[in-house]
Scaffold this motif. Structure first.
Motif, mmCIF file in Angstrom:
data_model
loop_
_atom_site.group_PDB
_atom_site.id
_atom_site.type_symbol
_atom_site.label_atom_id
_atom_site.label_comp_id
_atom_site.label_asym_id
_atom_site.label_seq_id
_atom_site.Cartn_x
_atom_site.Cartn_y
_atom_site.Cartn_z
ATOM 1 N N HIS A 179 0.324 11.304 -2.503
ATOM 2 C CA HIS A 179 0.165 12.615 -3.123
ATOM 3 C C HIS A 179 1.534 13.181 -3.489
ATOM 4 C CE1 HIS A 179 -3.949 13.282 -0.951
ATOM 5 N NE2 HIS A 179 -4.014 12.375 -1.893
ATOM 6 N N ILE A 180 1.625 13.771 -4.686
ATOM 7 C CA ILE A 180 2.880 14.367 -5.131
ATOM 8 C C ILE A 180 2.616 15.807 -5.557
ATOM 9 C CG2 ILE A 180 3.951 12.193 -5.770
ATOM 10 C CD1 ILE A 180 3.155 12.704 -8.648
ATOM 11 N N TYR A 181 3.690 16.506 -5.865
ATOM 12 C CA TYR A 181 3.590 17.935 -6.151
ATOM 13 C C TYR A 181 2.688 18.213 -7.344
ATOM 14 C CZ TYR A 181 5.173 22.791 -6.512
ATOM 15 O OH TYR A 181 5.225 24.159 -6.541
ATOM 16 N N ASN A 182 2.818 17.433 -8.402
ATOM 17 C CA ASN A 182 1.995 17.620 -9.598
ATOM 18 C C ASN A 182 0.689 16.847 -9.451
ATOM 19 O OD1 ASN A 182 0.855 17.963 -12.106
ATOM 20 N ND2 ASN A 182 2.636 17.263 -13.268
ATOM 21 N N GLY A 183 -0.372 17.583 -9.161
ATOM 22 C CA GLY A 183 -1.667 16.947 -8.937
ATOM 23 C C GLY A 183 -2.280 16.338 -10.183
ATOM 24 N N MET A 184 -1.708 16.581 -11.353
ATOM 25 C CA MET A 184 -2.226 15.985 -12.582
ATOM 26 C C MET A 184 -1.874 14.501 -12.676
ATOM 27 S SD MET A 184 -1.720 17.315 -16.531
ATOM 28 C CE MET A 184 -2.378 18.960 -16.219
ATOM 29 N N ILE A 185 -0.927 14.062 -11.859
ATOM 30 C CA ILE A 185 -0.420 12.689 -11.945
ATOM 31 C C ILE A 185 -0.851 11.911 -10.711
ATOM 32 C CG2 ILE A 185 1.661 11.267 -12.037
ATOM 33 C CD1 ILE A 185 2.953 13.609 -13.602
ATOM 34 N N ASP A 186 -1.448 10.753 -10.938
ATOM 35 C CA ASP A 186 -1.966 9.915 -9.854
ATOM 36 C C ASP A 186 -1.449 8.500 -10.075
ATOM 37 O OD1 ASP A 186 -3.382 8.957 -7.696
ATOM 38 O OD2 ASP A 186 -5.242 8.687 -8.824
ATOM 39 N N LYS A 187 -0.582 8.043 -9.195
ATOM 40 C CA LYS A 187 -0.026 6.698 -9.294
ATOM 41 C C LYS A 187 -0.203 5.987 -7.962
ATOM 42 C CE LYS A 187 3.467 7.911 -12.776
ATOM 43 N NZ LYS A 187 4.924 7.955 -13.084
ATOM 44 N N ARG A 188 -0.344 4.666 -8.028
ATOM 45 C CA ARG A 188 -0.594 3.872 -6.829
ATOM 46 C C ARG A 188 0.393 2.706 -6.760
ATOM 47 N NH1 ARG A 188 -2.762 7.721 -5.545
ATOM 48 N NH2 ARG A 188 -4.844 8.073 -4.708
ATOM 49 N N PRO A 189 1.442 2.841 -5.951
ATOM 50 C CA PRO A 189 2.401 1.737 -5.810
ATOM 51 C C PRO A 189 1.834 0.601 -4.971
ATOM 52 C CG PRO A 189 2.965 3.513 -4.319
ATOM 53 C CD PRO A 189 1.812 4.017 -5.162
ATOM 54 N N ALA A 190 2.414 -0.579 -5.130
ATOM 55 C CA ALA A 190 2.042 -1.705 -4.268
ATOM 56 C C ALA A 190 2.587 -1.515 -2.863
ATOM 57 C CB ALA A 190 2.575 -3.003 -4.860
ATOM 58 N N MET A 191 3.689 -0.756 -2.770
ATOM 59 C CA MET A 191 4.378 -0.624 -1.490
ATOM 60 C C MET A 191 5.130 0.704 -1.483
ATOM 61 S SD MET A 191 7.309 -3.232 -0.046
ATOM 62 C CE MET A 191 6.174 -4.625 -0.060
ATOM 63 N N LEU A 192 4.886 1.513 -0.462
ATOM 64 C CA LEU A 192 5.606 2.765 -0.289
ATOM 65 C C LEU A 192 6.448 2.629 0.969
ATOM 66 C CD1 LEU A 192 4.209 6.242 -1.071
ATOM 67 C CD2 LEU A 192 5.643 5.947 0.942
ATOM 68 N N VAL A 193 7.770 2.655 0.789
ATOM 69 C CA VAL A 193 8.702 2.374 1.878
ATOM 70 C C VAL A 193 9.333 3.679 2.329
ATOM 71 C CG1 VAL A 193 10.753 1.085 2.552
ATOM 72 C CG2 VAL A 193 9.151 0.100 0.897
ATOM 73 N N ARG A 194 8.995 4.117 3.541
ATOM 74 C CA ARG A 194 9.520 5.370 4.086
ATOM 75 C C ARG A 194 10.758 5.033 4.916
ATOM 76 N NH1 ARG A 194 5.470 8.917 7.003
ATOM 77 N NH2 ARG A 194 6.757 10.595 6.124
ATOM 78 N N CYS A 195 11.914 5.159 4.295
ATOM 79 C CA CYS A 195 13.167 4.722 4.904
ATOM 80 C C CYS A 195 13.589 5.657 6.033
ATOM 81 C CB CYS A 195 14.264 4.661 3.850
ATOM 82 S SG CYS A 195 13.945 3.425 2.567
ATOM 83 N N ALA A 196 14.063 5.054 7.126
ATOM 84 C CA ALA A 196 14.524 5.843 8.278
ATOM 85 C C ALA A 196 16.015 6.110 8.213
ATOM 86 C CB ALA A 196 14.186 5.111 9.579
ATOM 87 N N ASP A 197 16.758 5.270 7.485
ATOM 88 C CA ASP A 197 18.212 5.409 7.445
ATOM 89 C C ASP A 197 18.758 4.676 6.227
ATOM 90 O OD1 ASP A 197 18.032 2.702 8.171
ATOM 91 O OD2 ASP A 197 18.411 3.114 10.293
ATOM 92 N N VAL A 198 20.081 4.696 6.098
ATOM 93 C CA VAL A 198 20.723 4.078 4.941
ATOM 94 C C VAL A 198 20.489 2.572 4.923
ATOM 95 C CG1 VAL A 198 22.942 3.670 3.798
ATOM 96 C CG2 VAL A 198 22.456 5.912 4.800
ATOM 97 N N ALA A 199 20.501 1.943 6.088
ATOM 98 C CA ALA A 199 20.258 0.502 6.139
ATOM 99 C C ALA A 199 18.897 0.156 5.554
ATOM 100 C CB ALA A 199 20.362 0.000 7.582
ATOM 101 N N ASP A 200 17.892 1.006 5.815
ATOM 102 C CA ASP A 200 16.564 0.784 5.232
ATOM 103 C C ASP A 200 16.613 0.890 3.709
ATOM 104 O OD1 ASP A 200 15.427 0.408 7.690
ATOM 105 O OD2 ASP A 200 14.231 2.246 7.686
ATOM 106 N N VAL A 201 17.355 1.860 3.210
ATOM 107 C CA VAL A 201 17.460 2.018 1.753
ATOM 108 C C VAL A 201 18.092 0.779 1.139
ATOM 109 C CG1 VAL A 201 18.468 3.382 -0.115
ATOM 110 C CG2 VAL A 201 17.551 4.536 1.911
ATOM 111 N N ILE A 202 19.156 0.291 1.752
ATOM 112 C CA ILE A 202 19.818 -0.921 1.245
ATOM 113 C C ILE A 202 18.845 -2.086 1.235
ATOM 114 C CG2 ILE A 202 21.601 -2.628 1.776
ATOM 115 C CD1 ILE A 202 23.310 -0.265 2.841
ATOM 116 N N ALA A 203 18.103 -2.255 2.333
ATOM 117 C CA ALA A 203 17.135 -3.359 2.405
ATOM 118 C C ALA A 203 16.068 -3.225 1.329
ATOM 119 C CB ALA A 203 16.500 -3.390 3.798
ATOM 120 N N ALA A 204 15.579 -2.008 1.101
ATOM 121 C CA ALA A 204 14.519 -1.789 0.115
ATOM 122 C C ALA A 204 15.018 -2.035 -1.306
ATOM 123 C CB ALA A 204 13.965 -0.376 0.251
ATOM 124 N N VAL A 205 16.216 -1.559 -1.619
ATOM 125 C CA VAL A 205 16.776 -1.789 -2.956
ATOM 126 C C VAL A 205 16.971 -3.280 -3.200
ATOM 127 C CG1 VAL A 205 18.843 -1.484 -4.390
ATOM 128 C CG2 VAL A 205 17.850 0.480 -3.199
#
Length: 463
Positions: free
Chosen positions: A29-55
């Motif tokens: 769910h996002i702020y604009n309820g008019m838009i509905d998108k479904r990713p294959a994977m939603l990665v909730r990063c805990a720290d910078v190392a997670d961001v690096i791994a995800a990128v």
């Protein structure tokens, strides 16, 4: 990315959500309820190392990649279909240095998070009018708000940023380190990497004298004419955005005004309290407001004043322009469409960007329209999907009528997905330099779910 493709696991501390997982639907769910998108994977990063791994993972697997900070993108550009979303909402650390007057802010923080932390020290960060706005998106687009005339755009208070690049490297961008990247981040959106933290200068703002003054719609031509002249030369301790609105049918608004279409100015005065009455006297003297709710309140209370009116999930359609002047013909069109407000939440705002914001050179940051007087936004808003066509038609017709009087381009945070030429118009003479910086730091355009700047054909800093 091919559907039903089996992806290898990612090694990280944060949470990874896929369509079959509990919590996936809510996380999409996002702020604009008019838009509905479904990713294959939603990665909730805990720290910078997670961001690096995800990128690194998204790049190596050839996945479409979106970056979500606060999730307030009007165009829904913090979300994508079938690819990966890097969600920074768990990364909300803040550190205030009251002696240096700086605040270090992680990429998942909201404006409300920052207001809470800085207000304890009588300090504030310029930008925003809704406290649930993500600081990352606000900043990378430029950052408008109640303090713009006195302290400039949010980017004008940015001292440095830590950025994960498309190659997975973490770099610092500042006036001394990677200055070309620092220039581009200040208004160029999320094109250049994942900003995992920002260091801002903050300013001495504690309590303010602020709030809306409302006038009947029949007074709108006179009020808009007066306001458009007043705000150009007003003291920089006075900020006020003009709005057309339909009065909400709830306290603190008096019952006799409920659901009336009105015009208004939402003021913010930051000077000495003893000077507030004199500073705002010209507005009251010109024409007595039908409702005057201006009073003393803490800055965080002003920043969150409209949160209840605009909760996440409403359906939004945005149209925007920069505006330099307000001729009589434009005032007439504004009043015509103000009288046609289609729903209670729909509105038009004129945010002043003169004063301190105008003293920065138009080529000193990526933000191009330093010589404009206002950033105008027309928003059709409603909770009911059955009203989508109505609010969109009104916003488009309104914009079509006013666009001939515009300065060109628009604030990127107020834009839907409107095509490449519209983005080029927004950045103007700064676009070629932005394209070169893009080619240096993201030559393959990994970060393209945004108001996208295409990389120029040139040598880049890594292969």
């Amino acid at each position: 990315m091919e559907k039903n493709r089996v992806l290898p696991p990612i090694s990280m501390r944060g949470e990874i959500l896929q369509p079959q997982d509990a919590g996936y639907e809510a996380a999409c769910h996002i702020y604009n309820g008019m838009i509905d998108k479904r990713p294959a994977m939603l990665v909730r990063c805990a720290d910078v190392a997670d961001v690096i791994a995800a990128v690194n993972y998204a790049r190596e697997e050839g996945m479409l990649l979106a970056i979500r900070g606060g999730g307030h993108s009007g165009a829904g550009l913090g979300m994508c279909n079938d690819g990966m979303v890097i969600d920074l909402s768990l990364m909300r650390g803040i550190h205030v240095d009251p002696e240096a007057r700086t605040v270090l802010v992680e990429g998942g923080c909201t404006l409300g998070d920052v207001d809470h932390a800085t207000h304890a020290f009588g300090l504030a960060l310029p930008g925003g009018i809704i406290s649930t706005t993500g600081v990352a998106g606000l900043t990378l687009g430029g950052g408008l708000g109640y303090l713009t005339r006195q302290y400039g755009l949010t980017i004008d208070s940015l001292l440095e940023a830590d950025v994960v690049l498309a190659n997975g490297h973490l770099v610092k961008a500042s006036a001394q380190q990677n200055p070309d990247l620092f220039w581009a981040l200040r208004g160029g959106g999320g094109n250049f990497g994942v900003v995992v933290s920002f260091l801002f200068r903050v300013h001495p703002v504690d309590n303010v004298v602020a709030g809306p003054m409302l006038w009947p719609m029949e007074d709108a031509p006179e009020i808009l004419r007066w306001y458009s002249n007043f705000i150009k030369t007003a003291p920089e301790t006075i900020n006020g955005f003009f709005a057309f609105l339909m009065v909400p049918p709830a306290a603190p608004f008096p019952e006799h005004l409920h659901l009336q279409k009105m015009c208004g100015i939402v003021w913010c005065y930051t000077g000495p309290p003893s000077g507030a009455a004199a500073a705002l006297q010209p507005a009251r003297a010109f024409k007595t407001p039908a409702l005057d709710m201006v009073g003393t309140l803490p800055m965080p209370a002003l920043q969150s004043m409209f949160d209840g009116l605009y909760p996440p999930g409403l359906r939004w359609y945005w149209k925007a322009d920069f505006v330099a002047e307000m001729p009589e013909e434009a005032i007439a069109e504004h009043v015509r469409f103000g009288n046609l407000l289609p729903t209670m939440h729909s509105s038009m705002h004129l945010y002043p960007i003169n004063g301190a914001a105008a003293r920065v050179g138009r080529h000193d940051t990526a933000w191009n329209f330093r010589d404009a007087t206002w950033a105008m936004v027309i928003v059709g808003v409603d909770p009911d999907p059955r009203n989508d066509e109505k609010i969109m038609a009104w916003a488009r017709a309104y914009w079509d009528a006013l666009h001939p009087y515009a300065a060109g381009g628009a604030y990127v945070n107020f834009m839907m997905e409107e095509g490449d030429q519209r983005i080029r118009d927004t950045y103007g003479a700064n676009y070629p330099r932005l394209a070169k910086v893009k080619a240096q730091y993201d030559p393959q355009n990994l970060f393209r779910v945004n108001q996208n700047i295409h990389p120029a054909e040139r040598e880049h800093i890594f292969t």
